[in-house]
Design an enzyme around this catalytic site. Structure first.
Site, PDB file in Angstrom:
ATOM      1  N   GLU A 158       0.818  -1.220   0.000  1.00 22.44           N
ATOM      2  CA  GLU A 158       0.000   0.000   0.000  1.00 22.44           C
ATOM      3  C   GLU A 158       0.848   1.266   0.000  1.00 22.44           C
ATOM      4  O   GLU A 158       0.548   2.224   0.710  1.00 22.44           O
ATOM      5  CB  GLU A 158      -0.973  -0.020   1.195  1.00 22.44           C
ATOM      6  CG  GLU A 158      -1.956  -1.182   1.131  1.00 22.44           C
ATOM      7  CD  GLU A 158      -2.994  -1.175   2.224  1.00 22.44           C
ATOM      8  OE1 GLU A 158      -4.093  -1.675   1.997  1.00 22.44           O
ATOM      9  OE2 GLU A 158      -2.687  -0.654   3.332  1.00 22.44           O
ATOM     10  N   GLU A 193      -5.940  -8.117  -0.729  1.00 27.16           N
ATOM     11  CA  GLU A 193      -6.473  -8.105   0.636  1.00 27.16           C
ATOM     12  C   GLU A 193      -7.978  -7.886   0.547  1.00 27.16           C
ATOM     13  O   GLU A 193      -8.436  -6.775   0.296  1.00 27.16           O
ATOM     14  CB  GLU A 193      -5.846  -6.996   1.485  1.00 27.16           C
ATOM     15  CG  GLU A 193      -4.381  -7.179   1.798  1.00 27.16           C
ATOM     16  CD  GLU A 193      -3.843  -6.064   2.704  1.00 27.16           C
ATOM     17  OE1 GLU A 193      -4.674  -5.361   3.343  1.00 27.16           O
ATOM     18  OE2 GLU A 193      -2.621  -5.889   2.754  1.00 27.16           O
TER      19      GLU A 193
END
Length: 515
Positions: free
Chosen positions: A44, A118
Site C-alpha cells: 500500500e 487483501e
C-alpha cells in the site's frame, strides 16, 4: 531516519535485511520446485507516497538477491500510475463496492488478470472504540462479486489472531488524537476466530468458492469440532509487589544527563529498550513554579512529585496532551513567612503503547508519523525555565529473564497489606488433567498487562472494547500455574482482587460497530 524512502541509511538497512531474508527463501521459489509463486514488492505504498524512486529501488534489491518469480504491488485507495510499476502486476485491497474497485484496477491495467490481494473480512479495534463487525451478508455479497468477475482473492484476515506481549502496534489517523493504539485481540471478525474456531463466515466462504471458483473441490474434509474451552473460575490474588520493588528487581539502572527515549538507552548490548515501560527519576530544588514536559509523552505516563517526606502530587496523562504542566506550590516558613527552597523528587512511569505501523501520506502531526516513533520521554522536562538534569532511568521490560526473577521472589502477602498501584499481583491457577484453551476476564481491574507462567498475554484496559484475554492451552500446564498482573491504576478499589478464567471470549463492553 526517513523510512520508506530512498534515504541512504534506510535503503542500506532494507538491503541488509533482504540480503538475510531472501537468502533463506530463494531456494523455495516455484522455478526451483518450491511453493513460492509470487513476491510482493511493498504494501500500500500509494497511501504513503513519499518518494517516487523508492518502489523501483526496493524492486531492484529483491531481484539482486535472486527472486525470479512474479512480482506485484498491492494498494487500496492509493492505487495510481505514480506508485505502481511498469510491467509489474498491480493488485487491490478493499472490503465493499467490489465492482467499483475492480473497475479501477482494470482501468489501471486493462490486459492483466484481476487480483484482490487483501479482501478485508472484518476489521481490527483500537482502545476505546466500538468493536468492529463486518456482517456476513455484506461479506458474502462482496466475495460473490469478486468471484463472478473472475478475480483471484486473498483473504485478510482468514484466521484471526492475538497481539501477544507488547506487539499490538498502532495506527496514525487523519483525525484527533491522531495516534490510535490497537487492542490485544486481532480476532478481526475473520472466518476463523482468534482461537481457531470456524464461524458462519467460514461456512459462507466455502459455499461461495464452491459455487463460483472453478476447480474448487466438491467436498472438503470434515472440519474439527469446536474447541472445548475451560471455565476454570476465579483465582484470588495472594501476592503483591509495589512498583518500587519491581524497579529494584531490574538489574539495569542508567544515569543520563537528560531524559532519553527508551530506544536510546544503553541496555540490551547498546541496542536500547524496545518494548514495555520506562521509569524516570530526577531531583530538583524549587521555590515554587511550574514543571513542564516538553512536546508530548510517548505514549502514556503516570507522574509523581514528592517532597523529602511525602507524596504531594500524582496524575496520568498521555500523547493527546502537549507540553503537560504541573504546579509546584510555594511553601512558606511558618515563623518567618518567607518562601522556602524545598527539595523535590519527580518520577514518571511511561508506557510504550505500540508503534505506528500505518500512516496516511503526511496527514498526521509529527508525533504520530512512522518517522517519529521513539518512546518514553522525547523531550526535556523544565522547572520554570531550567532544564532538569541528572536522570535515573530504569527499563521495565518484563522480558523472560525478568519474569523468571519475579516468579522466584518472595512476594508480600496481600492479606492485611495496604496496596496501591502501579503494582504487581500474583495468584495461582491449579489445573487437574490436560490444560484447555480458556479466556482471562479482568472485571474490576483498570489497565495493565497479564502474564501466565511468565508468558505475556498482552494488555488489558477497562476502556475496552476487549474484556477478556485469550489464553491458549500450551501456555498452561497441569498443576499450579503462576498468574501475574501488572496493574497501573493508582487505586485498586476491590478488597479481594481476583481474576476469572471463563469459557467465552468477550470482545466488546460497548455496542459493536459495523464496518
Amino acid at each position: 531516519m526517513k523510512i520508506r524512502t530512498t534515504y541512504p541509511p534506510f535503503i542500506k538497512a532494507v538491503d541488509r535485511y533482504f540480503g538475510q531474508v531472501l537468502s533463506l527463501v530463494k531456494e523455495y521459489q516455484f522455478t526451483k520446485g518450491g511453493p513460492i509463486i509470487a513476491v510482493q514488492i511493498e504494501n500500500e505504498y500509494g497511501s504513503y507516497a513519499a518518494d517516487e524512486k523508492y518502489m523501483p529501488s526496493v524492486m531492484e534489491i529483491i531481484k539482486k538477491y535472486g527472486i525470479v518469480e512474479l512480482l506485484f504491488t498491492s494498494d487500496g485507495e492509493g492505487i495510481s500510475d505514480e506508485y505502481t510499476l511498469p510491467g509489474i502486476l498491480a493488485t487491490i485491497n478493499f472490503q465493499r463496492n467490489a465492482n467499483v474497485k475492480l473497475d479501477i484496477l482494470q482501468r489501471q491495467q486493462p490486459n492483466r488478470p484481476l487480483m484482490v490481494m487483501e479482501y478485508w473480512s472484518g476489521w481490527f479495534d483500537h482502545w476505546g472504540e466500538n468493536h468492529h463487525l463486518f456482517p456476513n451478508s455484506a461479506y458474502t455479497e462482496t466475495l460473490r462479486t469478486i468471484l463472478k468477475r473472475g478475480a483471484s482473492v486473498n483473504f485478510y484476515m482468514f484466521y484471526g489472531g492475538t497481539n501477544f506481549g507488547f506487539m499490538n502496534g498502532a495506527n496514525s489517523e487523519r483525525s484527533d488524537p491522531y495516534y490510535y493504539p490497537t487492542i490485544t485481540s486481532y480476532d478481526y471478525d475473520a472466518p476463523l476466530s482468534e482461537s481457531g474456531d470456524i464461524t458462519l463466515k467460514w461456512k459462507a466462504t466455502v459455499e461461495e468458492l464452491r459455487a463460483y471458483a472453478p476447480g474448487f473441490p466438491s467436498s472438503l474434509p470434515e472440519p474439527p469440532p469446536p474447541t472445548a474451552y475451560a471455565k476454570y473460575g476465579k483465582v484470588m490474588m495472594t501476592g503483591y509487589l509495589p512498583l518500587q520493588q519491581l524497579l529494584d528487581t531490574v538489574a539495569i539502572i542508567e544515569q543520563h544527563e537528560h531524559p532519553v527515549s527508551m530506544e536510546m538507552l544503553d541496555c540490551n548490548g547498546g541496542s536500547g529498550q524496545a518494548y514495555g515501560f520506562t521509569f524516570y527519576r530526577a531531583n530538583f530544588e524549587s521555590l515554587g513554579g511550574k514543571v513542564r514536559v516538553e512536546n508530548r509523552i510517548a505514549d502514556r505516563a503516570q507522574i509523581w512529585l514528592h517532597t523529602s517526606d511525602k507524596l504531594i502530587f500524582k496524575d496520568v496523562f498521555d500523547w493527546s496532551k502537549e507540553n503537560y504542566e504541573l504546579t509546584v506550590a510555594q511553601v512558606k516558613n511558618l515563623k518567618t513567612k518567607e518562601v522556602e527552597r524545598k527539595l523535590y523528587k519527580l518520577e514518571l512511569l511511561v508506557e510504550n503503547l505500540g508503534r505506528v505501523n500505518f500512516q496516511w501520506h503526511n496527514d498526521a502531526p509529527p508525533f504520530a508519523t512512522m518517522d517519529n516513533q521513539r518512546k518514553g520521554l522525547v523531550g526535556n522536562i523544565l522547572h520554570n525555565s531550567e532544564i532538569l538534569t541528572n536522570w535515573e532511568i530504569i527499563p521495565l521490560q518484563f522480558d523472560a529473564d525478568y519474569m523468571k526473577k519475579l516468579m522466584s521472589m518472595q512476594w508480600l502477602d496481600i492479606i492485611g497489606t495496604s496496596w496501591i498501584g502501579p503494582a504487581a499481583f500474583m495468584g495461582t491457577l491449579d489445573i487437574s488433567g490436560t490444560p484447555q484453551d480458556t479466556f482471562l476476564r479482568l472485571d474490576g481491574w483498570g489497565k495493565g498487562v497479564a502474564f501466565v507462567n511468565g508468558f505475556n498475554l498482552g494488555r488489558y484496559w477497562k476502556k475496552g472494547p476487549q474484556q477478556t484475554l485469550y489464553v491458549p492451552a500450551p501456555v498452561l500446564h497441569t498443576g499450579p500455574n503462576v498468574i501475574i498482573i501488572f496493574e497501573l491504576e493508582f487505586d485498586i478499589n476491590f478488597p479481594n482482587p481476583y481474576l476469572d478464567f471463563v469459557d467465552q471470549h468477550v470482545l466488546s463492553n460497548i455496542k459493536s460497530q459495523t464496518v
